[in-house]
Each structure stands twice: as C-alpha cells, then as structure tokens.
Design an enzyme around this catalytic site. Structure first.
Site, PDB file in Angstrom:
ATOM      1  N   GLU A  13       0.833  -1.214   0.000  1.00 39.25           N
ATOM      2  CA  GLU A  13       0.000   0.000   0.000  1.00 39.25           C
ATOM      3  C   GLU A  13       0.859   1.252   0.000  1.00 39.25           C
ATOM      4  OE1 GLU A  13      -3.039   0.015  -1.214  1.00 39.25           O
ATOM      5  OE2 GLU A  13      -3.619  -1.393   0.347  1.00 39.25           O
ATOM      6  N   ASP A  42      -4.181   0.749  -9.687  1.00 41.75           N
ATOM      7  CA  ASP A  42      -5.614   0.487  -9.898  1.00 41.75           C
ATOM      8  C   ASP A  42      -5.918   0.241 -11.371  1.00 41.75           C
ATOM      9  OD1 ASP A  42      -5.431   1.219  -7.293  1.00 41.75           O
ATOM     10  OD2 ASP A  42      -6.496   3.108  -7.498  1.00 41.75           O
ATOM     11  N   ASP A  54       3.118   2.078  -4.896  1.00 37.02           N
ATOM     12  CA  ASP A  54       3.158   2.067  -6.378  1.00 37.02           C
ATOM     13  C   ASP A  54       3.763   3.364  -6.901  1.00 37.02           C
ATOM     14  OD1 ASP A  54       0.846   3.543  -5.640  1.00 37.02           O
ATOM     15  OD2 ASP A  54      -0.388   2.737  -7.260  1.00 37.02           O
ATOM     16  N   SER A  58     -13.095   2.468  -7.222  1.00 35.78           N
ATOM     17  CA  SER A  58     -14.220   2.821  -8.097  1.00 35.78           C
ATOM     18  C   SER A  58     -13.794   3.915  -9.066  1.00 35.78           C
ATOM     19  CB  SER A  58     -15.411   3.283  -7.262  1.00 35.78           C
ATOM     20  OG  SER A  58     -15.136   4.498  -6.606  1.00 35.78           O
TER      21      SER A  58
HETATM   22  P1  ADP Z   1     -12.067   4.911  -4.618  1.00 37.16           P
HETATM   23  O1  ADP Z   1     -11.271   4.435  -3.459  1.00 37.16           O
HETATM   24  O2  ADP Z   1     -13.403   4.240  -4.688  1.00 37.16           O
HETATM   25  O3  ADP Z   1     -11.321   4.872  -5.908  1.00 37.16           O
HETATM   26  P2  ADP Z   1     -12.008   7.779  -4.993  1.00 37.16           P
HETATM   27  O4  ADP Z   1     -12.071   8.868  -3.983  1.00 37.16           O
HETATM   28  O5  ADP Z   1     -10.746   7.658  -5.753  1.00 37.16           O
HETATM   29  O6  ADP Z   1     -12.365   6.431  -4.255  1.00 37.16           O
HETATM   30  O7  ADP Z   1     -13.204   7.964  -6.042  1.00 37.16           O
HETATM   31  C1  ADP Z   1     -14.553   7.923  -5.622  1.00 37.16           C
HETATM   32  C2  ADP Z   1     -15.431   8.780  -6.525  1.00 37.16           C
HETATM   33  O8  ADP Z   1     -15.675   8.092  -7.782  1.00 37.16           O
HETATM   34  C3  ADP Z   1     -16.815   9.008  -5.971  1.00 37.16           C
HETATM   35  O9  ADP Z   1     -16.827  10.088  -5.036  1.00 37.16           O
HETATM   36  C4  ADP Z   1     -17.623   9.321  -7.238  1.00 37.16           C
HETATM   37  O10 ADP Z   1     -17.422  10.661  -7.650  1.00 37.16           O
HETATM   38  C5  ADP Z   1     -16.963   8.417  -8.258  1.00 37.16           C
HETATM   39  N1  ADP Z   1     -17.754   7.168  -8.406  1.00 37.16           N
HETATM   40  C6  ADP Z   1     -17.453   5.936  -7.962  1.00 37.16           C
HETATM   41  N2  ADP Z   1     -18.410   5.032  -8.286  1.00 37.16           N
HETATM   42  C7  ADP Z   1     -19.349   5.691  -8.961  1.00 37.16           C
HETATM   43  C8  ADP Z   1     -20.598   5.330  -9.581  1.00 37.16           C
HETATM   44  N3  ADP Z   1     -21.085   4.090  -9.546  1.00 37.16           N
HETATM   45  N4  ADP Z   1     -21.299   6.303 -10.193  1.00 37.16           N
HETATM   46  C9  ADP Z   1     -20.844   7.560 -10.227  1.00 37.16           C
HETATM   47  N5  ADP Z   1     -19.678   7.964  -9.698  1.00 37.16           N
HETATM   48  C10 ADP Z   1     -18.945   7.059  -9.053  1.00 37.16           C
HETATM   49  P1  NG1 Z   2      -7.658   4.304  -4.065  1.00 35.70           P
HETATM   50  O1  NG1 Z   2      -7.835   4.283  -2.635  1.00 35.70           O
HETATM   51  O2  NG1 Z   2      -8.333   3.184  -4.761  1.00 35.70           O
HETATM   52  O3  NG1 Z   2      -8.054   5.620  -4.702  1.00 35.70           O
HETATM   53  C1  NG1 Z   2      -5.012   5.000  -4.276  1.00 35.70           C
HETATM   54  C2  NG1 Z   2      -4.213   5.162  -5.573  1.00 35.70           C
HETATM   55  C3  NG1 Z   2      -3.307   3.954  -5.868  1.00 35.70           C
HETATM   56  C4  NG1 Z   2      -2.456   3.607  -4.663  1.00 35.70           C
HETATM   57  C5  NG1 Z   2      -3.359   3.462  -3.423  1.00 35.70           C
HETATM   58  C6  NG1 Z   2      -2.572   3.214  -2.166  1.00 35.70           C
HETATM   59  C7  NG1 Z   2      -5.164   6.409  -7.434  1.00 35.70           C
HETATM   60  C8  NG1 Z   2      -6.046   6.362  -8.617  1.00 35.70           C
HETATM   61  N1  NG1 Z   2      -5.107   5.309  -6.701  1.00 35.70           N
HETATM   62  O4  NG1 Z   2      -6.054   4.063  -4.409  1.00 35.70           O
HETATM   63  O5  NG1 Z   2      -2.469   4.246  -6.992  1.00 35.70           O
HETATM   64  O6  NG1 Z   2      -1.439   4.555  -4.452  1.00 35.70           O
HETATM   65  O7  NG1 Z   2      -4.153   4.620  -3.217  1.00 35.70           O
HETATM   66  O8  NG1 Z   2      -1.817   2.052  -2.264  1.00 35.70           O
HETATM   67  O9  NG1 Z   2      -4.531   7.420  -7.184  1.00 35.70           O
HETATM   68 MG    MG Z   3      -9.595   6.002  -6.397  1.00 38.67          MG
END
Ligand code: ADP
Ligand code: NG1
Ligand code: MG
Length: 483
Positions: free
Chosen positions: A50, A197, A53, A153
């Site tokens: 974690e 990811d 990357d 997501s």
């Molecule tokens: P994650 O750890 O899930 O990648 P992020 O903070 O990087 O979290 O991204 C989450 C954001 O992605 C949400 O706040 C939303 O804006 C978008 N998102 C995720 N899933 C959906 C979905 N099913 N429909 C619309 N937007 C989404």
């Molecule tokens: P999540 O939590 O899924 O947004 C993020 C980074 C990864 C990695 C992990 C920690 C993005 C898109 N994703 O993931 O590259 O650094 O945190 O291991 O920035």
């Molecule tokens: Mg993310």
C-alpha cells in the site's frame, strides 16, 4: 505466468444477464435507441503493497466482481452525454473538441463531480489519438463498486471511459498501454496516483492475484493458497481522495524523502522528482540497507519546508514547482523518515508475500507435500505467514503512514480478536479492510463482524450488513461486450 504485453482487451458477445438487460432498457429510455456495445471494468482489492506504487515498488492486488459497467452509443457529432442509472449522480453533456480544451473542472480540495472521472479517461484517450477521432459518445453507467472506499471505483470509471472512447473510435491498444494511459489520465482529477488500480483493471486474471511491476508495466500471476479466502469489510467511512490533500501529501513526502536521500548519499539521478525505488536502484543497495539509510540521513521526526530547502539547496519557489502539487504547496511540515520507512518495509513485505505463495505452489508441484497431512500443515502455515505480513502492513499504515481511520482500526482489532489478520486496503483514511481467513472460518468471521462492528458498534440493522462485508475471489480484468 505473465500477462503478454501486447494482449488486447477481450471482446465478447453481449451476455444475456439481468444487469446488462436492465441497463439496455435504461439506456433506451435515456437516449431513445439501443447501445452499440458495453464496457466493463472491475474494482480491485489490494492484498499488500500500500502506498508504494507511486514510489516505483511492486504491488499485489486482485480484481473484484464489482465493476463499472457502461452502455455505449456512438454518435457522429463530436459530443459526449453521460448518464448514471443511479439518479443521485447528475447528467453531463459536453462538446469534444481537443484534449487541450477539455477542462476537468475541480477546485483544489473540492470533491470532483462524478462524471469528471469519466472525462479524465476520455481526455487521456483524445490525447492518445492526437485529437483525431470521428465519433462522439452517449454513455449510461451502472456501477456497483462501493465508492470512495479504497476499492478503486474511481479508476474503474476512468478506465471504462477511456476504453469506451478508444473502442468507439476503432483504436487498437494493448492492455498494458491502456493501463498506463489511464494511470496518467486519472491524474487530471488532481491526485498523483501510481498506477496500481488501472494496471489491475486491465491485467487481472480470474483465480489469481497479480504481482505488478513498473517500467515496463508487467503483471505476474500469483496463485493464492487454496484454503485462503479474502474478506472485504467496509469501515462505513468514505474517503474521496481528490477532495482532500491527504493523498497528495503522502506522495510528495515520499518525493522529498527520496530527493534528500539521493542528495545526501550522492545518488545521481536524471529523473526529477526521483522516487524511493530509483534511489535504491542507483545506490544498488538492498531494501534492508535502505532502511538503515533512512535512519541515518532522515533522522528528524519533522522537517520544515525551510530545512528541506536548505538540504536540497533550493529556494521555496523551486521546491514548490519541482516537488509539490497545487494542493500541497501550503504545507510547512513533513514527516519524511516515517513515510520512507513505511515504503521500504512495505516493499519487503510484498516480496515476502509473493515468495511465500510461490514456495507453496512449488512444494505442491514438486511433491514435497504430497502427504495430505503435510500439505494441510503447510497451507495453514502459509496463511499464517501471509496474514502476519498483512497485520504488519496495517500497523505501518496506521503508525508510520498515518492513513488509517478509527473505524478501520476497530475492524482490524475485532478481527485480531478472532485470530484473523487484516489490513486497510487502498489509500485509507476510511474505506475498507481486507482480511485473510481460512476457508472454514469465513462464515463465522463474517457473522462476528456483523454483530460486533456493524450491529453493536455502528447500530446498523442486521439485514443491511450484507452490502458492507463480503468474501471475494480474484476476478478477470476489463472486457468489451459487442455483438
Ligand atoms: P475509490 O477508493 O473508490 O477509488 P475515490 O475517492 O478515488 O475512491 O473515487 C470515488 C469517486 O468516484 C466518488 O466520489 C464518485 O465521484 C466516483 N464514483 C465511484 N463510483 C461511482 C458510480 N457508480 N457512479 C458515479 N460515480 C462514481
Ligand atoms: P484508491 O484508494 O483506490 O483511490 C489510491 C491510488 C493507488 C495507490 C493506493 C494506495 C489512485 C487512482 N489510486 O487508491 O495508486 O497509491 O491509493 O496504495 O490514485
Ligand atoms: Mg480512487
């Protein structure tokens, strides 16, 4: 088994599935016609590795069953319409002219609009084709990856948007190239992620986790012990990574730690900013020795901006422009020792995790555990070794990297009480834990978590708890469905 570099995203016939059929109907209602094809990109759970990357170190994720599914229609106008089956997400309409003109509008540290993640992927794809494309898009999205929960997501959305655009415009691209493209594209949202990811989104294979290495991007399948099951449990705290500077702050602390280590050890690098793995490579030292170097060259608990400028012999304007991001330039104190220690030690844990899995597979095939009793012992021992590495990873993320959350720590502690090892997965500050269970333990473990965490602690109705905790096994990567 490595995923071939030039393999393309598979194109399959549209399955007769309830979710796809529902999406077809909704698409028809939204746009008045049938979609031309579908793209499906999975979320992921990272088993170990974690926050390393973006420092250039290998990671070990697997794809989930949960995904982002997009129904795609082609139009002759160079425009894009984006809809979501979940009406809490508003519609978007825009003109597609050039990628340079495409503004992904987000204020610093403000939660981005959801469709901006899709636009990141489209913008990256437009740049990839040099603005030469002939079709606009009508997209309708159905996602079931828990959002803002460390299960990626966001990258599934970005990657699905990019894949939809490229397939609609007849662009051939290999899985590893589109994964790298999507990693760069997601940075338009404001976070400086490493690429894990997007890599697993395209390079995942069913039944195996993947050991992902960088430059060049490569995924090697890792067979997990047959008696092990991974369980994902939500902390009920969401963390949108682009809405705060937490994530970027860790990225730049690693950059600064790397630059200071490089300066003080005389490691000369052409790349700027240098990463912690590049410093190790230039010095040609083991990870164990890098830990010793961190203690020697980064002894302070806190470094101020002025101290860093002095060590690097640059002024603060240069520091801002070379190393910091718009949302981290105001930060005045940095924890460099702690972050670098986490990175080097976590990189060791990834190697140990992978080697343990490889050893088990080898023993199975060379007959050293042919006796059923021996094989069972070695399987149980393996799960314990892997689990211990995961527990240590969580301790490090909590104490050195400071990216945990009280609910995550509580879930990890409850698990420990049941002799189950677990750790936060993804970026943290909320989101999910991943736990490693013996197969025969899973049901009881999930029941106990429901009772002790969700019902007793969070006061959630028992009937609601299934959506927050589930067991999972490695799924395949992105797919295109077309007739
Ligand atoms: P994650 O750890 O899930 O990648 P992020 O903070 O990087 O979290 O991204 C989450 C954001 O992605 C949400 O706040 C939303 O804006 C978008 N998102 C995720 N899933 C959906 C979905 N099913 N429909 C619309 N937007 C989404
Ligand atoms: P999540 O939590 O899924 O947004 C993020 C980074 C990864 C990695 C992990 C920690 C993005 C898109 N994703 O993931 O590259 O650094 O945190 O291991 O920035
Ligand atoms: Mg993310």
């Amino acid at each position: 088994m490595a995923c071939s570099k030039n393999e393309m995203v598979p194109i399959k016939t549209i399955p007769d599935e309830e979710r796809i059929n529902k999406l077809k109907i909704i698409y028809q209602e939204e746009f008045g016609r049938k979609p031309s094809f579908f793209v499906r990109v999975p979320g992921r759970v990272n088993l170990i590795g974690e926050h390393i990357d973006y420092c250039g170190y290998p990671v070990l994720p697997m794809a989930l069953e949960q995904d982002i599914l997009i129904a795609v229609g082609l139009i002759d106008e160079l425009e894009i319409s984006i809809r979501n089956v979940n009406k809490k997400y508003p519609n978007f309409y825009g003109i597609l002219s050039t990628y340079e003109d495409m503004q992904i509008k987000s204020e610093v540290n403000e939660k981005p609009m959801w469709y901006n993640y899709v636009l990141c992927g489209v913008k990256g794809a437009m740049e990839y084709v040099g603005n030469k494309f002939s079709h606009g898009l009508q997209l309708c999205i159905d996602g079931n990856v828990p959002p803002a929960s460390g299960l990626s997501s966001s990258s599934a959305l970005v990657s699905a948007g990019c894949l939809a655009f490229l397939f609609a415009n007849n662009v051939d691209i290999s899985k590893s190239d589109i994964a790298s493209l999507c990693a760069i594209s997601e940075r338009y949202i404001g976070t400086q992620g490493g690429g894990m990811d997007q890599a697993i989104a395209f390079l995942a294979e069913k039944h195996c986790a993947q050991y992902i290495t960088w430059k060049p991007l490569k995924a090697d399948a890792v067979t997990l012990p047959e008696n092990a099951t991974f369980v994902v449990a939500h902390s009920l705290a969401e963390a949108n990574k682009a809405a705060t500077n937490d994530f970027n702050c860790r990225v730049i602390e690693c950059r600064l730690a790397a630059q200071i280590l490089a300066s003080l050890t005389g490691a000369k690098s052409d790349s700027l900013p240098v990463t912690l793995s590049e410093v190790q490579k230039i010095l040609n030292e083991s990870l164990e020795n890098m830990v010793i170097f961190v203690h020697k060259y980064l002894p302070q608990d806190i470094y101020t901006k002025d101290e860093i400028c002095q060590i690097l012999e640059i002024d603060s304007t240069k520091l801002d422009s070379l190393y910091l991001t718009p949302n981290t330039q105001h930060i005045s104190e940095f924890k460099l020792k702690q972050r670098a220690l986490h990175v080097y030690e976590e990189a060791m844990r990834v190697e140990a995790f992978r080697n343990t899995c490889i050893m088990l597979t080898k023993n199975k095939f060379n007959g050293s555990a042919t006796n059923n009793g021996d094989h069972k012992t070695s399987l149980d021992d393996t799960v314990e070794i892997l689990g211990t590495l995961m527990s240590k990873s969580h301790d490090s993320l909590k104490n050195l990297y400071e990216c945990s959350h009280e609910n995550l720590d509580r879930l990890v502690d409850i698990s420990k009480g049941m002799n189950v090892h677990s750790r936060l997965t993804g970026a943290g500050w909320g989101g999910c834990i991943v736990a490693l269970c013996q197969k025969q333990q899973v049901e009881q473990y999930i029941e106990n978590l429901k009772e002790h965490f969700y019902v007793n602690h969070c006061k959630i109705d028992k009937v609601m708890t299934n959506q927050y905790v589930f067991s999972t096994s490695p799924n395949h990567g992105a797919v295109i469905y077309s007739d």
